[in-house]
Design an enzyme around this catalytic site. Sequence first.
Site, PDB file in Angstrom:
ATOM      1  N   HIS A 162       0.834  -1.210   0.000  1.00  0.00           N
ATOM      2  CA  HIS A 162       0.000   0.000   0.000  1.00  0.00           C
ATOM      3  C   HIS A 162       0.868   1.260   0.000  1.00  0.00           C
ATOM      4  O   HIS A 162       0.642   2.182  -0.797  1.00  0.00           O
ATOM      5  CB  HIS A 162      -0.928   0.007   1.214  1.00  0.00           C
ATOM      6  CG  HIS A 162      -1.576   1.339   1.432  1.00  0.00           C
ATOM      7  ND1 HIS A 162      -2.592   1.811   0.617  1.00  0.00           N
ATOM      8  CD2 HIS A 162      -1.331   2.334   2.330  1.00  0.00           C
ATOM      9  CE1 HIS A 162      -2.940   3.025   1.021  1.00  0.00           C
ATOM     10  NE2 HIS A 162      -2.188   3.365   2.051  1.00  0.00           N
ATOM     11  N   HIS A 167       1.213   4.823  -2.680  1.00  0.00           N
ATOM     12  CA  HIS A 167       1.610   6.215  -2.444  1.00  0.00           C
ATOM     13  C   HIS A 167       2.841   6.668  -3.229  1.00  0.00           C
ATOM     14  O   HIS A 167       2.862   7.799  -3.712  1.00  0.00           O
ATOM     15  CB  HIS A 167       1.862   6.446  -0.949  1.00  0.00           C
ATOM     16  CG  HIS A 167       0.607   6.519  -0.141  1.00  0.00           C
ATOM     17  ND1 HIS A 167      -0.283   7.575  -0.253  1.00  0.00           N
ATOM     18  CD2 HIS A 167       0.087   5.682   0.791  1.00  0.00           C
ATOM     19  CE1 HIS A 167      -1.300   7.379   0.593  1.00  0.00           C
ATOM     20  NE2 HIS A 167      -1.109   6.235   1.227  1.00  0.00           N
ATOM     21  N   GLU A 208      -6.113   9.300  -0.587  1.00  0.00           N
ATOM     22  CA  GLU A 208      -6.275   7.869  -0.275  1.00  0.00           C
ATOM     23  C   GLU A 208      -7.349   7.200  -1.137  1.00  0.00           C
ATOM     24  O   GLU A 208      -7.149   6.078  -1.590  1.00  0.00           O
ATOM     25  CB  GLU A 208      -6.640   7.671   1.205  1.00  0.00           C
ATOM     26  CG  GLU A 208      -5.513   7.931   2.187  1.00  0.00           C
ATOM     27  CD  GLU A 208      -4.435   6.836   2.215  1.00  0.00           C
ATOM     28  OE1 GLU A 208      -4.519   5.865   1.452  1.00  0.00           O
ATOM     29  OE2 GLU A 208      -3.491   7.006   3.000  1.00  0.00           O
ATOM     30  N   SER A 227      -3.933   0.371  -4.537  1.00  0.00           N
ATOM     31  CA  SER A 227      -3.131  -0.707  -3.954  1.00  0.00           C
ATOM     32  C   SER A 227      -3.994  -1.891  -3.544  1.00  0.00           C
ATOM     33  O   SER A 227      -3.487  -2.853  -2.975  1.00  0.00           O
ATOM     34  CB  SER A 227      -2.363  -0.187  -2.733  1.00  0.00           C
ATOM     35  OG  SER A 227      -3.259   0.262  -1.726  1.00  0.00           O
TER      36      SER A 227
HETATM   37 FE   FE2 Z   1      -2.254   5.349   2.867  1.00  0.00          FE
END
Ligand code: FE2
Length: 295
Positions: A162, A167, A208, A227
């Site tokens: 993730h 990111h 997010e 993700s």
């Molecule tokens: Fe995150």
Amino acid sequence: MFEEAQYFAPVAAQADGSVVVELSASHPGFADPVYRARRNAIAGLAVNYQPGTPIPTAEYTEQEHEVWATVTRELGIKHAKYATAEYLDGAARLRLPQERIPQLEEVSQLLEPLTGFRYLPAAGLVPLRDFYGVLADGLFHSTQYIRHHSVPFYTPEPDVIHEVIGHANALANPRYAALYRLAGEAARRVEGEEALEFVSKVFWFTMEFGVMREADELKAYGAGILSSYGEIEEFRGMDIRPLDLSAMGTTHYDITKYQDVLFRAESVQHLEDVVGDFWSSCDDDSIAKLVAARV
Ligand SMILES: [Fe+2]
């Protein structure tokens, strides 16, 4: 990283200097003592980390590198279909390893020449003000462990897949990286906890879990969607709402389920105009007005 305490396994430093990660009985790695020992050792790297020094190397098994390779391959197919052009641009520039888990220090070395961002190791939950505040300095707190190898497409907590695939690929794009920095500046500027939570919720529903219109298709740029092997196939069917600061900053979300309310930007420029401008200038008073406008 996700910001809710219950999503992170608690980390406890022992009197002898060792670190113990408390996995719940439902965690896929709960009954695997070798995995748990590795989790403890990796958490110890973050607990004992000295800022300004290279991030210590985490030990991963061949099975774990295979998890990374499998997820990278499968997500890559989905990203081509579902990710925004800016995210794909970031991924193309960053060129993460495909076959093995990169060390966080390596991620920093790939990312810093592109947008100035570096990674910091996090054992688990980082307090909101610290997590967001350092974004203003181009620093990103990241967990270092990977999910249990028995379930490569599932994790109950934010892992290195993730943090890095979600990111770092976004942080490699200058326009997204600038937005992350502005979120950090906002977190440093606001004083009250309610205002800080509002800033963090806007981050949640954008960096997010944000989605964006792109040539009449709905694409994702949020790290949480990009993700997640399951969620990326589902986001187009969720309750998609227009970008709205009052709504994003006050909408409740459940981190243990797929996000069923998402907010759509009409373009990157639109995201910058609405959310970037908000983070650039918000303070406790302006946020209080946005909260009141929601009622
Ligand atoms: Fe995150």
